[in-house]
Motif scaffolding. Structure first.
Motif, short mmCIF file in Angstrom:
data_model
loop_
_atom_site.label_atom_id
_atom_site.label_comp_id
_atom_site.label_asym_id
_atom_site.label_seq_id
_atom_site.Cartn_x
_atom_site.Cartn_y
_atom_site.Cartn_z
N ASP A 1 40.90 41.86 37.90
CA ASP A 1 39.70 41.87 38.44
C ASP A 1 38.24 41.26 38.84
OD1 ASP A 1 40.55 44.39 38.32
OD2 ASP A 1 39.15 45.19 36.25
N ALA A 2 38.69 39.83 39.05
CA ALA A 2 37.38 38.88 39.47
C ALA A 2 37.59 38.58 40.97
CB ALA A 2 38.05 37.70 38.84
N GLU A 3 38.05 39.03 41.84
CA GLU A 3 38.94 38.85 43.33
C GLU A 3 36.98 38.73 43.47
OE1 GLU A 3 40.58 40.15 47.40
OE2 GLU A 3 42.18 40.90 45.13
N SER A 4 36.51 39.94 44.09
CA SER A 4 35.71 40.33 44.17
C SER A 4 34.50 39.11 44.55
CB SER A 4 34.87 41.55 44.26
OG SER A 4 34.38 41.44 42.97
N LEU A 5 34.26 39.08 43.13
CA LEU A 5 33.32 37.63 42.57
C LEU A 5 33.66 36.29 43.07
CD1 LEU A 5 32.71 38.32 38.29
CD2 LEU A 5 31.03 38.67 40.63
N LEU A 6 35.37 35.99 42.82
CA LEU A 6 35.50 34.47 43.61
C LEU A 6 35.66 34.33 45.19
CD1 LEU A 6 38.48 34.39 41.44
CD2 LEU A 6 37.34 33.44 41.38
N ARG A 7 35.52 36.05 46.16
CA ARG A 7 35.59 35.79 47.26
C ARG A 7 33.92 35.96 47.46
NH1 ARG A 7 39.56 37.75 50.79
NH2 ARG A 7 41.10 38.71 49.22
N ARG A 8 33.00 36.26 46.65
CA ARG A 8 31.06 36.15 47.19
C ARG A 8 30.80 34.43 46.64
NH1 ARG A 8 26.44 39.50 44.23
NH2 ARG A 8 25.29 38.71 45.43
N GLY A 9 31.53 34.10 45.97
CA GLY A 9 31.59 32.33 45.97
C GLY A 9 32.20 31.41 45.61
N ALA A 10 33.31 31.54 46.90
CA ALA A 10 34.19 31.12 47.56
C ALA A 10 33.39 29.65 48.31
CB ALA A 10 34.61 31.69 48.50
N ASP A 11 32.72 30.01 48.95
CA ASP A 11 32.26 29.03 49.63
C ASP A 11 30.51 28.01 48.98
OD1 ASP A 11 33.37 29.24 51.82
OD2 ASP A 11 31.49 31.40 52.98
N ALA A 12 29.79 29.04 47.57
CA ALA A 12 29.37 28.03 47.24
C ALA A 12 29.46 27.57 45.82
CB ALA A 12 28.31 29.53 46.53
#
Length: 229
Positions: free
Chosen positions: A105-116
């Motif tokens: 379920d961490a996928e959405s957080l990882l996508r959001r934070g990938a560039d940061a």
């Protein structure tokens, strides 16, 4: 100690986010962890987002994983003006959820934070691969490599090697090492060993060891001298 006393006085007088953060950091550096936690909690209770972040890192470092996750979730819930820092916090929380709990379920957080947060991008690639989305994982990692994020080089090289594209993997590892990733050097030595390029493999193991790679150091522990230039 004089610096801590100065910061303590400033905290009592000002009570803002910057002052509390500086005071808490000084307490942590002095080993006063419980006292730092109190300051960070006071910051969070006063509505300063940095208090949630500082306390989350402190709790994570002392093993209170669930508490640290909830603190970053509190940060995201309380953040009414999202910005790049919000994306960073999302990436850190996703990274923790994936590494600590293997939580898909961490996928959405990882996508959001990938560039940061580059570690979030690497974790996202692992999650995608474990979800049978190899192509997307490769695209994610290539985007990180294009931005010279060291964290993306080794996962991309592993993906390429496991897919039979060994020459591409070698080039990625060479570039990763050039950017300062000693782990790339050690993995390159393993590929060269498989190719029976024994001399060059040994050179890369030494480079990895000199860069602090523990595996390379262990392998070379009985070797007295590095290869000559």
């Amino acid at each position: 100690m004089d610096d801590i006393e100065r910061l303590a006085r400033a905290w009592r007088e000002v009570h803002d986010g910057e002052t509390g953060h500086a005071y808490g950091e000084a307490l942590e550096a002095a080993g006063c962890i419980d006292e730092a936690a109190i300051v960070y909690r006071e910051l969070a209770d006063a509505g300063f987002l940095i208090g949630f972040a500082d306390l989350a890192w402190l709790e994570h470092e002392r093993g209170n994983v669930a508490v640290s996750h909830e603190l970053l979730a509190d940060y995201l819930r309380a953040d009414t003006s999202p910005d790049e820092q919000t994306d960073l916090i999302a990436g850190v929380l996703g990274h923790w959820q994936w590494c600590d709990d293997r939580n898909f379920d961490a996928e959405s957080l990882l996508r959001r934070g990938a560039d940061a947060y580059p570690s979030a991008r690497a974790d996202l690639s692992h999650l995608l691969r474990e979800s049978d989305r190899e192509g997307e994982a490769e695209d994610i990692l290539r985007a990180g490599v294009a931005q010279a994020e060291v964290e993306s080089f080794l996962p991309l090289a592993n993906l390429l090697e496991e897919g039979g594209r060994v020459d591409e993997a070698v080039e990625v590892l060479r570039l990763g090492y050039a950017l300062g990733d000693a782990f790339s050097a050690y993995n390159l030595s393993l590929i060269l060993d498989d190719r029976d390029d024994v001399t060059e493999a040994r050179e890369w193991r030494w480079r990895a060891a000199e860069g602090g790679d523990d595996k390379a150091i262990e392998v070379l522990s009985d070797v007295d001298e590095p290869p000559s230039d």
